[in-house]
Design a protein around this motif. Sequence first.
Motif, PDB file in Angstrom:
ATOM      1  N   GLY A  83       0.805  -1.207   0.000  1.00  0.00           N
ATOM      2  CA  GLY A  83       0.000   0.000   0.000  1.00  0.00           C
ATOM      3  C   GLY A  83       0.843   1.264   0.000  1.00  0.00           C
ATOM      4  N   LEU A  84       1.945   1.244   0.758  1.00  0.00           N
ATOM      5  CA  LEU A  84       2.811   2.420   0.826  1.00  0.00           C
ATOM      6  C   LEU A  84       3.437   2.720  -0.533  1.00  0.00           C
ATOM      7  CD1 LEU A  84       4.135   4.638   2.484  1.00  0.00           C
ATOM      8  CD2 LEU A  84       5.921   2.999   3.126  1.00  0.00           C
ATOM      9  N   ALA A  85       3.863   1.676  -1.248  1.00  0.00           N
ATOM     10  CA  ALA A  85       4.436   1.878  -2.578  1.00  0.00           C
ATOM     11  C   ALA A  85       3.406   2.475  -3.522  1.00  0.00           C
ATOM     12  CB  ALA A  85       4.955   0.551  -3.121  1.00  0.00           C
ATOM     13  N   LEU A  86       2.167   2.004  -3.420  1.00  0.00           N
ATOM     14  CA  LEU A  86       1.105   2.526  -4.273  1.00  0.00           C
ATOM     15  C   LEU A  86       0.777   3.967  -3.890  1.00  0.00           C
ATOM     16  CD1 LEU A  86      -0.849   1.798  -6.548  1.00  0.00           C
ATOM     17  CD2 LEU A  86      -2.448   0.958  -4.820  1.00  0.00           C
ATOM     18  N   TRP A  87       0.765   4.259  -2.597  1.00  0.00           N
ATOM     19  CA  TRP A  87       0.533   5.622  -2.125  1.00  0.00           C
ATOM     20  C   TRP A  87       1.577   6.581  -2.718  1.00  0.00           C
ATOM     21  CZ3 TRP A  87      -2.656   8.760   0.699  1.00  0.00           C
ATOM     22  CH2 TRP A  87      -2.103   9.946   1.195  1.00  0.00           C
ATOM     23  N   ARG A  88       2.820   6.181  -2.685  1.00  0.00           N
ATOM     24  CA  ARG A  88       3.878   7.041  -3.205  1.00  0.00           C
ATOM     25  C   ARG A  88       3.705   7.285  -4.702  1.00  0.00           C
ATOM     26  NH1 ARG A  88       8.613   3.989   0.290  1.00  0.00           N
ATOM     27  NH2 ARG A  88       8.424   5.281   2.182  1.00  0.00           N
ATOM     28  N   ARG A  89       3.290   6.245  -5.433  1.00  0.00           N
ATOM     29  CA  ARG A  89       3.054   6.425  -6.867  1.00  0.00           C
ATOM     30  C   ARG A  89       1.881   7.385  -7.102  1.00  0.00           C
ATOM     31  NH1 ARG A  89       3.954   3.271 -11.441  1.00  0.00           N
ATOM     32  NH2 ARG A  89       5.834   2.605 -10.325  1.00  0.00           N
ATOM     33  N   ALA A  90       0.846   7.278  -6.282  1.00  0.00           N
ATOM     34  CA  ALA A  90      -0.305   8.173  -6.422  1.00  0.00           C
ATOM     35  C   ALA A  90       0.096   9.616  -6.172  1.00  0.00           C
ATOM     36  CB  ALA A  90      -1.414   7.750  -5.464  1.00  0.00           C
ATOM     37  N   MET A  91       0.909   9.839  -5.150  1.00  0.00           N
ATOM     38  CA  MET A  91       1.352  11.198  -4.861  1.00  0.00           C
ATOM     39  C   MET A  91       2.261  11.726  -5.972  1.00  0.00           C
ATOM     40  SD  MET A  91      -0.219  12.246  -2.188  1.00  0.00           S
ATOM     41  CE  MET A  91       0.727  13.714  -1.737  1.00  0.00           C
ATOM     42  N   GLU A  92       3.069  10.868  -6.566  1.00  0.00           N
ATOM     43  CA  GLU A  92       3.873  11.275  -7.722  1.00  0.00           C
ATOM     44  C   GLU A  92       2.968  11.661  -8.886  1.00  0.00           C
ATOM     45  OE1 GLU A  92       6.464   8.062  -8.677  1.00  0.00           O
ATOM     46  OE2 GLU A  92       7.644   8.219  -6.823  1.00  0.00           O
ATOM     47  N   ASN A 110      -0.549   9.299   9.941  1.00  0.00           N
ATOM     48  CA  ASN A 110       0.167   8.821   8.754  1.00  0.00           C
ATOM     49  C   ASN A 110       0.074   9.824   7.613  1.00  0.00           C
ATOM     50  OD1 ASN A 110       1.040   6.404   9.909  1.00  0.00           O
ATOM     51  ND2 ASN A 110      -0.848   5.334   9.368  1.00  0.00           N
ATOM     52  N   TYR A 111      -1.096  10.430   7.447  1.00  0.00           N
ATOM     53  CA  TYR A 111      -1.249  11.404   6.363  1.00  0.00           C
ATOM     54  C   TYR A 111      -0.402  12.651   6.630  1.00  0.00           C
ATOM     55  CZ  TYR A 111      -5.150   8.507   4.796  1.00  0.00           C
ATOM     56  OH  TYR A 111      -5.918   7.461   4.358  1.00  0.00           O
ATOM     57  N   ARG A 112      -0.260  13.016   7.897  1.00  0.00           N
ATOM     58  CA  ARG A 112       0.584  14.171   8.225  1.00  0.00           C
ATOM     59  C   ARG A 112       2.029  13.929   7.797  1.00  0.00           C
ATOM     60  NH1 ARG A 112      -2.509  14.481  13.237  1.00  0.00           N
ATOM     61  NH2 ARG A 112      -3.884  16.295  13.161  1.00  0.00           N
ATOM     62  N   LYS A 113       2.463  12.694   7.874  1.00  0.00           N
ATOM     63  CA  LYS A 113       3.834  12.376   7.456  1.00  0.00           C
ATOM     64  C   LYS A 113       4.048  12.652   5.971  1.00  0.00           C
ATOM     65  CE  LYS A 113       4.407   8.769  10.962  1.00  0.00           C
ATOM     66  NZ  LYS A 113       4.550   7.301  11.215  1.00  0.00           N
ATOM     67  N   SER A 114       2.946  12.652   5.216  1.00  0.00           N
ATOM     68  CA  SER A 114       3.020  12.955   3.785  1.00  0.00           C
ATOM     69  C   SER A 114       2.689  14.413   3.492  1.00  0.00           C
ATOM     70  CB  SER A 114       2.067  12.039   3.002  1.00  0.00           C
ATOM     71  OG  SER A 114       2.482  10.693   3.070  1.00  0.00           O
ATOM     72  N   GLY A 115       2.616  15.220   4.554  1.00  0.00           N
ATOM     73  CA  GLY A 115       2.415  16.650   4.363  1.00  0.00           C
ATOM     74  C   GLY A 115       0.981  17.116   4.414  1.00  0.00           C
ATOM     75  N   PHE A 116       0.050  16.253   4.806  1.00  0.00           N
ATOM     76  CA  PHE A 116      -1.357  16.637   4.883  1.00  0.00           C
ATOM     77  C   PHE A 116      -1.674  17.273   6.238  1.00  0.00           C
ATOM     78  CE2 PHE A 116      -1.388  13.693   1.415  1.00  0.00           C
ATOM     79  CZ  PHE A 116      -2.444  14.067   0.610  1.00  0.00           C
ATOM     80  N   GLN A 117      -2.546  18.282   6.203  1.00  0.00           N
ATOM     81  CA  GLN A 117      -3.000  18.942   7.419  1.00  0.00           C
ATOM     82  C   GLN A 117      -4.532  18.926   7.473  1.00  0.00           C
ATOM     83  OE1 GLN A 117      -1.042  20.052   9.943  1.00  0.00           O
ATOM     84  NE2 GLN A 117       0.709  19.230   8.786  1.00  0.00           N
TER      85      GLN A 117
END
Length: 281
Positions: A83-92, A110-117
Motif C-alpha cells: 500500500g505504501l508503494a502505491l501511495w507514493r506512486r499516487a502522490m507522484e 500517517n497522512y501528516r507524514k506525507s504533508g497533509f493537514q
Amino acid sequence: MSVDIRAATRTELDQMMNWAAAEGWNPGLNDADAFWAADPGGFLLAEDAGGMAACISATRYGTGFGFIGFYIARPERRGQGVGLALWRRAMEHLSGRVVGLDGVVAQQANYRKSGFQLAWRNVRYTALSPRLVGDGGGAGQVVPAATLPFAALAALDASVFPTPRDAFLRAWIAAPGHRALAVMRDGAAVGFGVLRPCRDGAKIGPLTAMDAAAARSLFDALVVGIDGPISLDLPEPNAEAVALAEAARMQPVFETARMYAGPAPAVMRHRIFGVASFELG
C-alpha cells in the motif's frame, strides 16, 4: 512477492468498487461511470501473482488540484509495504498539485507524514427514514436539475470545490437512478443536490445551497418516496448542515478527516450541506 503498479482499466474500477463495498463504504450503484469520467487515468493498482493487491484513486482536476481515495489493500497483503508503494506512486501522479483526501481519523498521523493537514471533519449522518425538515418558507421552486443550463449548476459547484469538475458533474447528474434537483429563486439557481442509489439504501451528495432554506427544500424533495437507509455526508463546521441532519432525525455513524497537502483551497464551506463523495471529493 513483488508487485507491478499500473493504471487500472475501467473493468478493474468495478473491482475497486467491490472492494469498497467489502470495506463497508457502501458505494453507489452507478458511481464507477461518473468516477471514470472525472479522470480515466486517475485509478491505480498494485498487482501481484494473485491479481490486484492494492488500489488507490488519484483524481486530477484541472491543472492544480487532485484528490486521493479508494486506498485499499487486499487483507493478506496489508502491512507488507504494498500500500505504501502505491501511495507514493499516487502522490507522484499528483505532483505539483494541492491534494485533498477524506481519510479515516485513525490515519491522520500517517497522512501528516506525507504533508497533509486537517482542514475539518466530515460526518456521515444516516436514518432509515429521514423526517422531512421543511424550509421555513421562501426557499424557491424545486425543479429537475436537467432543466437548468449546466453553467448555472457548475457555477454553484465552483463555489464549494477548488476547481471545475464539469466532466464528473455532468455524468453524476445524468447517471441512471440518480435524482438530481435544483432550487430556483427570483430567476436564479440557489442550490442543487443529487441522491443516488447505493448497495444499501441511498446517499445524498452533493447538496450545495446558498442558504439553509434552499438546502432544506432540496433535502425534502430528494428523500421523499426513497427507501432507506439514507445518508448525508456533511462538513461538521457547517452548523446549518448539522441542524438539517438533526431535524431529519439522522444519526452520526461515521466520520472522516478532510485534509490537504498544500494550501487549503478557499471554498464557501457554509454552502456545503453534503459532500459529493469521500472518494473523489
